[in-house]
Design a protein around this motif. Sequence first.
Motif, mmCIF file in Angstrom:
data_model
loop_
_atom_site.group_PDB
_atom_site.id
_atom_site.type_symbol
_atom_site.label_atom_id
_atom_site.label_comp_id
_atom_site.label_asym_id
_atom_site.label_seq_id
_atom_site.Cartn_x
_atom_site.Cartn_y
_atom_site.Cartn_z
ATOM 1 N N MET A 64 82.699 -10.958 -13.340
ATOM 2 C CA MET A 64 83.259 -10.526 -11.843
ATOM 3 C C MET A 64 84.804 -11.377 -11.791
ATOM 4 O O MET A 64 85.373 -10.576 -10.871
ATOM 5 C CB MET A 64 82.091 -11.251 -10.775
ATOM 6 N N PRO A 65 84.956 -12.619 -11.854
ATOM 7 C CA PRO A 65 86.268 -12.956 -11.871
ATOM 8 C C PRO A 65 87.305 -12.196 -12.304
ATOM 9 O O PRO A 65 88.456 -11.735 -11.781
ATOM 10 C CB PRO A 65 86.525 -14.509 -12.283
ATOM 11 N N LEU A 66 86.947 -11.433 -13.610
ATOM 12 C CA LEU A 66 87.850 -10.549 -14.527
ATOM 13 C C LEU A 66 88.046 -9.167 -13.720
ATOM 14 O O LEU A 66 89.224 -8.565 -13.495
ATOM 15 C CB LEU A 66 87.404 -10.471 -15.781
ATOM 16 N N MET A 67 86.797 -8.843 -12.950
ATOM 17 C CA MET A 67 86.867 -7.304 -12.481
ATOM 18 C C MET A 67 87.511 -7.408 -11.258
ATOM 19 O O MET A 67 88.255 -6.127 -10.777
ATOM 20 C CB MET A 67 85.598 -7.186 -12.003
ATOM 21 N N ARG A 68 87.872 -8.493 -10.604
ATOM 22 C CA ARG A 68 88.690 -8.652 -9.303
ATOM 23 C C ARG A 68 90.213 -8.928 -9.407
ATOM 24 O O ARG A 68 90.897 -8.645 -8.582
ATOM 25 C CB ARG A 68 88.190 -9.562 -8.222
ATOM 26 N N ASN A 69 90.710 -9.159 -10.743
ATOM 27 C CA ASN A 69 91.894 -9.530 -10.845
ATOM 28 C C ASN A 69 92.924 -8.334 -11.311
ATOM 29 O O ASN A 69 92.374 -7.684 -12.469
ATOM 30 C CB ASN A 69 91.780 -10.597 -12.263
ATOM 31 N N PRO A 70 93.763 -8.128 -10.563
ATOM 32 C CA PRO A 70 94.427 -7.141 -10.639
ATOM 33 C C PRO A 70 95.099 -6.772 -12.300
ATOM 34 O O PRO A 70 95.365 -5.690 -13.003
ATOM 35 C CB PRO A 70 95.831 -7.013 -9.731
ATOM 36 N N LYS A 71 95.718 -7.910 -12.857
ATOM 37 C CA LYS A 71 96.112 -8.010 -14.116
ATOM 38 C C LYS A 71 95.166 -7.590 -15.256
ATOM 39 O O LYS A 71 95.491 -6.965 -16.334
ATOM 40 C CB LYS A 71 96.433 -9.473 -14.558
ATOM 41 N N PHE A 72 93.777 -7.700 -14.977
ATOM 42 C CA PHE A 72 92.842 -7.107 -16.016
ATOM 43 C C PHE A 72 92.851 -5.571 -16.150
ATOM 44 O O PHE A 72 92.686 -4.961 -17.216
ATOM 45 C CB PHE A 72 91.214 -7.644 -15.425
ATOM 46 N N TRP A 73 93.243 -5.034 -14.897
ATOM 47 C CA TRP A 73 93.311 -3.613 -14.977
ATOM 48 C C TRP A 73 94.703 -2.875 -15.477
ATOM 49 O O TRP A 73 94.687 -1.694 -15.230
ATOM 50 C CB TRP A 73 92.967 -3.118 -13.450
ATOM 51 N N ILE A 74 95.634 -3.773 -15.737
ATOM 52 C CA ILE A 74 96.972 -3.340 -16.046
ATOM 53 C C ILE A 74 96.715 -2.150 -17.224
ATOM 54 O O ILE A 74 97.523 -1.026 -16.920
ATOM 55 C CB ILE A 74 98.082 -4.326 -16.629
ATOM 56 N N PHE A 93 90.111 1.694 -3.393
ATOM 57 C CA PHE A 93 89.444 2.970 -2.840
ATOM 58 C C PHE A 93 90.652 4.078 -2.493
ATOM 59 O O PHE A 93 90.423 5.033 -3.038
ATOM 60 C CB PHE A 93 88.627 2.645 -1.543
ATOM 61 N N ALA A 94 91.926 3.319 -2.295
ATOM 62 C CA ALA A 94 92.912 4.454 -1.881
ATOM 63 C C ALA A 94 93.250 5.188 -3.267
ATOM 64 O O ALA A 94 93.320 6.209 -3.429
ATOM 65 C CB ALA A 94 94.141 3.726 -1.289
ATOM 66 N N ALA A 121 85.454 11.601 -10.565
ATOM 67 C CA ALA A 121 85.502 11.066 -9.409
ATOM 68 C C ALA A 121 84.272 9.837 -9.338
ATOM 69 O O ALA A 121 84.705 8.646 -8.807
ATOM 70 C CB ALA A 121 85.062 12.106 -8.373
ATOM 71 N N PRO A 122 83.030 10.278 -9.773
ATOM 72 C CA PRO A 122 82.170 8.852 -10.186
ATOM 73 C C PRO A 122 82.729 7.937 -10.509
ATOM 74 O O PRO A 122 82.422 6.696 -10.372
ATOM 75 C CB PRO A 122 81.122 9.689 -10.591
ATOM 76 N N ALA A 123 83.341 8.213 -11.937
ATOM 77 C CA ALA A 123 83.911 7.039 -12.366
ATOM 78 C C ALA A 123 84.874 5.997 -11.725
ATOM 79 O O ALA A 123 84.795 4.661 -11.631
ATOM 80 C CB ALA A 123 84.521 7.303 -13.861
ATOM 81 N N LEU A 124 85.673 6.559 -11.070
ATOM 82 C CA LEU A 124 86.663 5.950 -10.148
ATOM 83 C C LEU A 124 86.132 5.283 -9.067
ATOM 84 O O LEU A 124 86.332 4.235 -8.536
ATOM 85 C CB LEU A 124 88.046 7.039 -9.459
ATOM 86 N N VAL A 125 85.058 5.755 -8.403
ATOM 87 C CA VAL A 125 84.216 5.365 -7.224
ATOM 88 C C VAL A 125 83.473 4.066 -7.590
ATOM 89 O O VAL A 125 83.353 2.853 -7.025
ATOM 90 C CB VAL A 125 83.336 6.266 -6.528
ATOM 91 N N VAL A 126 82.729 4.125 -8.826
ATOM 92 C CA VAL A 126 82.237 2.758 -9.662
ATOM 93 C C VAL A 126 83.025 1.857 -9.682
ATOM 94 O O VAL A 126 82.734 0.834 -9.597
ATOM 95 C CB VAL A 126 81.337 3.458 -10.787
ATOM 96 N N TRP A 127 84.189 2.229 -10.496
ATOM 97 C CA TRP A 127 85.288 1.258 -10.529
ATOM 98 C C TRP A 127 85.647 0.337 -9.500
ATOM 99 O O TRP A 127 85.731 -0.688 -9.587
ATOM 100 C CB TRP A 127 86.293 1.813 -11.374
ATOM 101 N N ALA A 128 85.960 1.247 -8.321
ATOM 102 C CA ALA A 128 86.533 0.536 -7.132
ATOM 103 C C ALA A 128 85.333 -0.105 -6.684
ATOM 104 O O ALA A 128 85.502 -1.325 -5.996
ATOM 105 C CB ALA A 128 86.957 1.683 -6.235
ATOM 106 N N ALA A 129 84.056 0.228 -6.570
ATOM 107 C CA ALA A 129 83.052 -0.521 -6.058
ATOM 108 C C ALA A 129 82.859 -1.683 -6.785
ATOM 109 O O ALA A 129 82.438 -2.737 -6.330
ATOM 110 C CB ALA A 129 81.815 0.438 -5.896
ATOM 111 N N THR A 130 82.968 -1.613 -8.181
ATOM 112 C CA THR A 130 82.843 -2.649 -8.949
ATOM 113 C C THR A 130 83.671 -3.953 -8.640
ATOM 114 O O THR A 130 83.340 -4.993 -8.543
ATOM 115 C CB THR A 130 82.811 -2.732 -10.350
#
Length: 189
Positions: A29-39, A119-120, A137-146
């Motif tokens: 979870m600390p990784l999931m919220r880190n913007p650098k993880f999603w680069i 979510f934007a 769409a579902p993949a992006l919503v699950v990603w944002a929700a995570t």
Amino acid sequence: MLNALLDLDRQLFRFINTDCTNAFFDWIMPLMRNPKFWIPLYIFIIGFCIWKYLKQGAILILMLCLAVGFADFTSASLVKKQVQRLRPCRDPVTTATVISRVPCGTGYSFPSTHATDHFAIAIFLSCLFYRRWKWVAPALVVWAATVCFAQIYVGVHFPLDITCGAIYGSLVGWLFAVGFKKWQPGFRA
């Protein structure tokens, strides 16, 4: 009524932050919220759009950046400063029991700018690509929700912060997608 809503919000926060504790979530979870993880994901989106759609792809990325910038600015600089809700790690009611898995953060809590921004992105891209790729769409919503769930789990946001940020970010993403479609009527994903 507001106090009852805030009490429910704190109870749900306590459930996610404390009762859902496990070693896997503590790690991921600390990784999931880190913007650098999603680069890598961000680079893929930029590269794919420009490669696949050329000039329209560059305009799409520009509009996506504008959507996120608008969502981020209005959430962090306007709404948070007006509402001034304390983060769970600073809230007198929850501070003694919160499990802080990342540093608390310096700003206010409501709404979650992580939720607003992600979510934007998710809704903007979903609105443009759902006809061609239904799974996007579902993949992006699950990603944002995570990302949003991670914000609660690590102890920096209440569920109400996340929910309102997600709703607001979704609205911004949708509005900018509508604007892109009007500006680029020939765009076909």
